[in-house]
Write an enzyme that holds these catalytic residues in place. Structure first.
Site, short mmCIF file in Angstrom:
data_model
loop_
_atom_site.label_atom_id
_atom_site.label_comp_id
_atom_site.label_asym_id
_atom_site.label_seq_id
_atom_site.Cartn_x
_atom_site.Cartn_y
_atom_site.Cartn_z
CB CYS A 232 -0.94 0.08 1.19
SG CYS A 232 -1.97 -1.35 1.43
CD1 TRP B 205 -0.78 -6.32 -2.93
CD2 TRP B 205 -1.04 -6.85 -0.78
NE1 TRP B 205 -0.53 -7.66 -2.80
CE2 TRP B 205 -0.67 -8.02 -1.49
CE3 TRP B 205 -1.25 -6.96 0.60
CZ2 TRP B 205 -0.52 -9.26 -0.88
CZ3 TRP B 205 -1.10 -8.20 1.21
CH2 TRP B 205 -0.74 -9.33 0.47
CG HIS C 122 16.87 -38.65 -3.89
ND1 HIS C 122 17.19 -39.90 -3.43
CD2 HIS C 122 18.05 -38.03 -4.14
CE1 HIS C 122 18.50 -40.04 -3.40
NE2 HIS C 122 19.05 -38.91 -3.83
CG ASN D 205 0.37 1.98 3.83
OD1 ASN D 205 -0.71 2.04 3.23
ND2 ASN D 205 1.46 2.58 3.41
CD GLU E 187 16.02 -14.23 -7.84
OE1 GLU E 187 15.34 -14.56 -6.85
OE2 GLU E 187 15.78 -13.20 -8.50
#
Ligand code: M6R
Length: 615
Positions: free
Chosen positions: A2, A77, A512, A103, A489
């Site tokens: 926000c 947000w 695995h 916020n 990443e």
């Protein structure tokens, strides 16, 4: 998460607020709103406009006569309640005399909502923020400062907030507790914002509030105080930032289509800035004055623990590898978001390192506070100067990447890696890293900006590969030892902006379990540097190829892939310890071009925000 912006002065506030909000949109972009104080007092003094969608939708739908010389705005947000017009900020009390943008998260919002409802207050939104407006409206204090204090005294949680009140037309009151809040000083006009990005066009003279601090902002200045209303007498100072670097990527001289593209291409220059004055070629060492540590303190370190979130965590893993390799000190990285919840043991001879672009990520900040509370020493690798984490640490290394706006972090991460390399050399040179090895690495670091440039120059080649990868619903990224955080990443970037499922594995772990998924529809991006593991890595490529899994291999020129059918992306050779960062760069470009091909909003990927300031 926000964004908040505010203005009070002689100019019309709406254009200033909208412009500020557009600069904060990377903070949250599911809805936006603003409130201005028109002439007079009483119910009609505050005019609110808010809606789901982007700031440009808000601007397009603004009523014609929407005027006022003081106002606050917000870009959201969502945390409590979906992104719709009603849940957008600002929120007001029932009498429409108080407007709040916020916020953070109010932890006891549910209990406060119940209490307000029992008092006969009708709550109109699903948000936690709305309770703040009602609580301020209910306070019987004589001053706005007193009303805000009363409201905050019953609230648990985090906030950066700004309040406009119809009965106190000469001021905006702001408060900070866990979410950044900055006051900007102009000429007979003042600004508030949650991020410098919204201020620098107007002023670089700012005061950053501390947690637990509030401020009264009028057209002529500001005063700061604590919750008990005692003054903290904070002064404003100039911040050393280049306002031009905050200009919109689509409008500026670089002419890029997105911030992410601009920021990726800035990496050679950003890396050079990061290294400037920090490489000691004569002694094969590093200069890191900001750490505030003596050689004997470096020697006393027995362990290094790195904390970061998301991509910063993955670079932290690369950093741990560098420290173990060069300084031979046991080092590991941990997700800061988990750290404090497991009651961590804080040791006096461990060096804790917090790594964060924004310096505001709440999980990382809380981890730092946990360490300090228990008496540990923590240093920061932080990009944003003066941010909460930078201020909270005992010392640090600023990243000098310049403002990073795209949600997908690129240039800051590269500089984090360089910061770790410098730290590892510094720690190594007071121990067993020889001057020859120190010089080898310092020379290699000095060459990195040029090598980064060479990789970026191959963008078109990567774009073609990316378009193929983008067609796959799911893909693997694999690497081992130094290559594993690179793979993590790479997968992170890919999923973040292309929305494709991308998963990272240690190459050694394929057999695995994950090998069961290999088939022609599942491409694998493999990290295969020229090092002592090349042969083993190539063996894994054969196993994938035998199961008809398509392969993209990030490798070095001259590496023999043993005849495996693969698209190879060669990067320049450096010293093996520095390979991870050079091998990360093609992965940024793959993710970027996949997202571009898929037509996504690259700078504002769905559901995400640039800095995560809520837990
Ligand atoms: O500002 P920070 O470096 O603390 O942010 C940490 C993560 O939220 C961040 O790296 C995130 O994973 C990025 N969007 C990755 O591109």
């Amino acid at each position: 998460m926000c964004g908040i912006v505010g203005y009070i002065g002689a100019q019309q506030a709406p254009p200033i607020l909208l412009e500020g909000l557009s600069r904060l949109e990377h903070r949250g972009y599911d809805s936006a709103g603003l409130v201005v104080r028109a002439n007079g007092r009483g119910p009609r003094a505050l005019k609110v406009a808010k809606r789901a969608g982007r700031v440009r939708d808000l601007a397009d739908g603004l009523p014609k006569r929407f005027a006022g010389t003081a106002g606050i705005g917000h870009t959201r947000w969502a945390t409590h309640g979906p992104a719709n017009d009603v849940n957008a900020h600002p929120h007001t009390d029932a009498a429409q005399r108080v407007a709040v943008v916020h916020n953070g998260i109010i932890d006891n919002a549910a209990a406060l909502r119940d209490k307000l409802t029992a008092d006969g207050v009708e709550l109109v939104s699903d948000t936690d923020t709305e309770v703040i407006a009602h609580l301020i409206g209910q306070s019987e204090a004589d001053t706005l400062e007193g009303k805000v204090r009363d409201a905050l005294s019953v609230i648990d949680g985090t906030w950066g907030l700004a309040v406009l009140h119809a009965d106190f037309p000469d001021r905006i009151v702001v408060a900070r507790n866990g979410s950044p809040l900055i006051v900007g000083v102009g000429d007979k006009e003042m600004y508030v914002a949650s991020d410098l990005a919204a201020l620098v066009r107007h002023t670089t003279t700012v005061a950053m509030l501390d947690d637990g601090e509030l401020a009264t902002v009028t057209a002529n200045g500001f005063t700061t105080f604590r919750h008990d209303l005692t003054a903290t007498s904070k002064a404003a100072s100039r911040v050393d930032v280049d306002p031009a670097s905050y200009e919109d990527a689509t409008e500026n001289q670089w002419g890029h289509a997105s911030y992410m593209h601009k920021e990726m291409l800035e990496q050679p220059a950003a890396a050079e800035r990061m290294l400037r004055g920090r490489l000691d070629e004569r002694f094969g060492a590093a200069h890191l004055g900001g750490l505030n540590m003596e050689p004997r303190e470096f020697r006393a370190i027995r362990r290094v623990k790195i904390l970061g979130c998301g991509s910063a965590y993955y670079v932290g893993q690369m950093g741990a590898g560098l420290i173990e390799d060069l300084a031979r000190i046991p080092a590991d990285a941990e997700a800061a978001s988990e750290f404090r919840y497991r009651n961590p043991i804080i040791e006096p001879d461990t060096l804790y390192v917090a790594v964060s672009q924004s310096g505001e990520t709440i999980d990382s900040l809380l981890a730092v506070q946990e360490i300090r509370r228990k008496g540990g020493r923590v240093i920061g690798l932080v990009n944003v100067v003066g941010s909460a984490i930078a201020r909270e640490c005992d010392g640090g290394i600023y990243l000098h990447a310049g403002p990073e706006v795209a949600v997908a972090s690129t240039k800051a991460l590269t500089n984090m890696f360089l910061g770790f390399a410098l730290l590892a050399i510094q720690l190594g040179r007071v121990r067993d890293l020889s001057i020859a090895d120190g010089k080898r690495l310092v020379t290699a670091l000095a060459a990195l900006p040029g090598q980064i440039e060479q990789i970026l120059a191959k963008e078109e080649e990567y774009a073609e590969v990316a378009r193929t990868l983008a067609e796959a619903p799911s893909l693997f990224f694999i690497g081992r030892v130094r290559g594993f955080p690179v793979a993590r990443e790479g997968a992170q970037k890919f999923k973040e902006i292309s929305y494709r499922h991308a998963e990272a594995y240690q190459t050694s772990e394929l057999k695995h379990g994950p090998l069961a998924l290999i088939e022609p529809a599942l491409p694998t991006v493999a990290i295969v540097p020229a090092d002592d593991l090349t042969e083993r890595n190539v063996g894994a490529l054969h196993e994938i190829a035998a199961r008809r899994g398509p392969l993209v291999v990030v490798t070095h020129e001259g590496v023999d892939l043993g005849g495996v059918a693969a698209t190879r992306l060669d990067v320049p050779r450096s010293e093996p310890e520095l390979d991870p960062i050079l091998m990360t760069l093609p992965l940024q470009l793959l993710a970027y071009h996949a997202a571009l091909h898929l037509g996504h909003d690259i700078d504002k990927p769905r559901n995400l925000a640039k800095s995560v300031t809520v837990e």
